[in-house]
Design a protein around this motif. Structure first.
Motif, PDB file in Angstrom:
ATOM      1  N   ASP A  56       0.651  -1.350  -0.429  1.00 48.95           N
ATOM      2  CA  ASP A  56      -0.161   0.525   0.186  1.00 48.95           C
ATOM      3  C   ASP A  56       1.018   1.361  -0.245  1.00 48.95           C
ATOM      4  N   GLY A  94      -4.085   4.530   1.348  1.00 46.32           N
ATOM      5  CA  GLY A  94      -5.694   4.222   0.752  1.00 46.32           C
ATOM      6  C   GLY A  94      -6.421   5.438   1.392  1.00 46.32           C
ATOM      7  N   PRO A 117      -2.459   8.198  -4.738  1.00 47.37           N
ATOM      8  CA  PRO A 117      -1.814   7.973  -3.939  1.00 47.37           C
ATOM      9  C   PRO A 117      -0.893   8.593  -3.784  1.00 47.37           C
ATOM     10  N   ASN A 169      -4.376   3.773  -7.726  1.00 46.91           N
ATOM     11  CA  ASN A 169      -5.108   2.487  -6.331  1.00 46.91           C
ATOM     12  C   ASN A 169      -5.714   0.850  -7.183  1.00 46.91           C
ATOM     13  N   PRO A 203      -7.334  -0.939  -0.467  1.00 42.08           N
ATOM     14  CA  PRO A 203      -6.802   0.148  -1.954  1.00 42.08           C
ATOM     15  C   PRO A 203      -5.232  -0.371  -1.735  1.00 42.08           C
ATOM     16  N   THR A 204      -5.042  -0.533  -2.681  1.00 45.02           N
ATOM     17  CA  THR A 204      -3.223  -0.941  -2.969  1.00 45.02           C
ATOM     18  C   THR A 204      -2.312  -0.841  -3.774  1.00 45.02           C
ATOM     19  N   ALA A 205      -1.550  -0.719  -4.049  1.00 47.27           N
ATOM     20  CA  ALA A 205      -0.845   0.521  -5.315  1.00 47.27           C
ATOM     21  C   ALA A 205       0.051  -1.104  -6.291  1.00 47.27           C
TER      22      ALA A 205
END
Length: 424
Positions: free
Chosen positions: A48, A51, A63, A105, A117-119
């Motif tokens: 992440d 988020g 982000p 994300n 939500p994650t990158a």
């Protein structure tokens, strides 16, 4: 006789590994030491960046764009947005994670039925993204009580995902006991080991696919708990996809986490390939300094104190959870170098009366200058040749923001780069 290096990194989590890897790639002679097993094995394996905002707004779409609005004490503001991008480039270079094609994300379903939500996310999770509108079947296992597939499916539907989702629970072929370690499932699938099904022996992959096909309807995607192999995850997924006739993905789980273990293995492999050395299982218990310069740290090994000397040091030992920061009823402190941790004198100032309020302790950590050197209470540099990285840093609430991995990678990158430059 002391063990010597240009840069000594203390801590084997994501921040320490990134720091050591960056310093080694900059040409420094690097040594990493870590007392405990990496925290990565307890993490989801997702990476992440940001988020949610510190005010709880989100999920954040971009982000990088949101980082500009963070307060000045946040580690992202210390290192700068473009440096965060560079650091993620290093991560992308040494892993096969997805998500580097966009600043946006991804939304990844979790075992609790939430959408995170994650990158960056493992290849094995790619077919499960919540932005995909194809229907999903979640498959739970009777012997794995940590993943209630019908419950997770109901929560995802309630969250308004753009697809139909069902959950079914089946028995894993071979009927592993409820206390079986996740590595037993992974090993069986890795090797396609034989399991007994109604008195006949079958490969574990074939037998698992057959059981899924008894409950699958027309779903185009099938999600399993994250147990689909360890060394041969791509092969396991491909075999299941062929026999089920649907895309297969893993749902990130709680600890112990196979995706976290896989990431840990890959980063240590990359560190080894870079020429750095590392040692785990022994704590740093003391140090010598000449004024504001650290000269030697001592590692306890079999009752002896082994000296390790370097030109530059990186502190990446974790936060309150990882014991890189410790507290008692009177104070909060950093236990290796006694770096200053800002906190209220009254311990009742450390938390909010509301259980879900903004707790000051969540942001406890070392404050630094722009090069990540820890600062004293009077804002002078603690040690000229020490830098801090990861969750030992203060100024942010990684749990609320979903920013822990990104801060660890970005600050580890900067700490390693600066340490290598000063060591030359």
């Amino acid at each position: 006789m002391a063990i010597n290096s240009d840069v000594l990194v203390i801590g084997g989590g994501l921040a320490g590994l990134t720091s050591a890897l960056k310093a080694a790639r900059e040409g420094a002679d690097v040594r990493l030491v870590s007392y405990k097993q990496s925290s990565l094995r307890h993490a989801s394996g997702l990476v992440d960046l940001l988020g949610y905002t510190p005010d709880g707004e989100g999920p954040v779409t971009d982000p990088y764009a949101a980082m500009g609005d963070l307060h000045d004490a946040h580690p992202y503001k210390t290192v700068g947005v473009e440096t965060v991008r560079e650091a993620m480039g290093l991560f992308d270079d040494v892993t096969d994670y997805r998500g580097d094609h966009t600043d946006t994300n991804a939304l990844v379903p979790t075992h609790g039925g939430t959408v995170k939500p994650t990158a960056r996310y493992p290849t094995g999770a790619a077919a499960g993204l919540a932005s995909d509108d194809r229907d999903v079947l979640l498959v739970g296992l009777e012997s794995m009580v940590d993943f209630d597939a019908p419950h997770a499916a109901a929560h995802l539907e309630a969250a308004g995902v753009p697809f139909d989702v069902r959950g079914e629970t089946i028995r894993f072929p071979g009927d592993l006991q409820a206390d079986a370690k996740i590595t037993r499932y992974a090993k069986l699938l890795d090797t396609n080991g034989e399991v007994a099904v109604r008195g006949r022996k079958k490969g574990a992959r074939d037998a698992l696919a057959e059981r899924v096909n008894t409950v699958r309807e027309k779903e185009a995607r099938v999600g399993f708990p994250a147990i689909l192999g360890d060394d041969h995850t791509d092969a396991v997924r491909a075999a299941l996809e062929e026999k089920i006739g649907a895309d297969v993905f893993e749902v990130p789980m709680g600890p112990p986490s196979l995706p976290g273990l896989r990431l840990e293995d890959r980063l240590f492999e990359a560190l080894d390939e870079s020429g750095a050395s590392f040692e785990t299982g022994n704590p740093v218990v003391d140090f010598d300094a000449d004024g504001d310069t650290i000269e030697t740290v001592y590692i306890e090994k079999n009752g002896a104190k082994i000296p390790n000397s370097a030109d530059q040091y990186v502190l990446a030992t974790g936060g309150l959870v990882g014991k890189g920061i410790e507290s008692d009823r009177e104070s909060v402190h950093e236990p290796i170098f006694d770096c200053h941790i800002e906190h209220g004198e009254d311990r009742y100032e450390w938390f909010d009366g509301d259980a879900f309020g903004d707790h000051p302790f969540a942001s406890f950590g070392v404050e630094t200058d722009e090069t990540l050197r820890p600062l004293t209470a009077s804002d002078s540099v603690e040690f000229e040749n020490l830098r801090a990285a990861g969750s030992v840093l203060g100024g942010y609430d990684f749990a609320a923001e979903k920013s822990g991995s990104g801060v660890s990678i970005a600050t580890g990158y900067v700490a390693g780069e600066n340490a290598a430059a000063e060591a030359r």
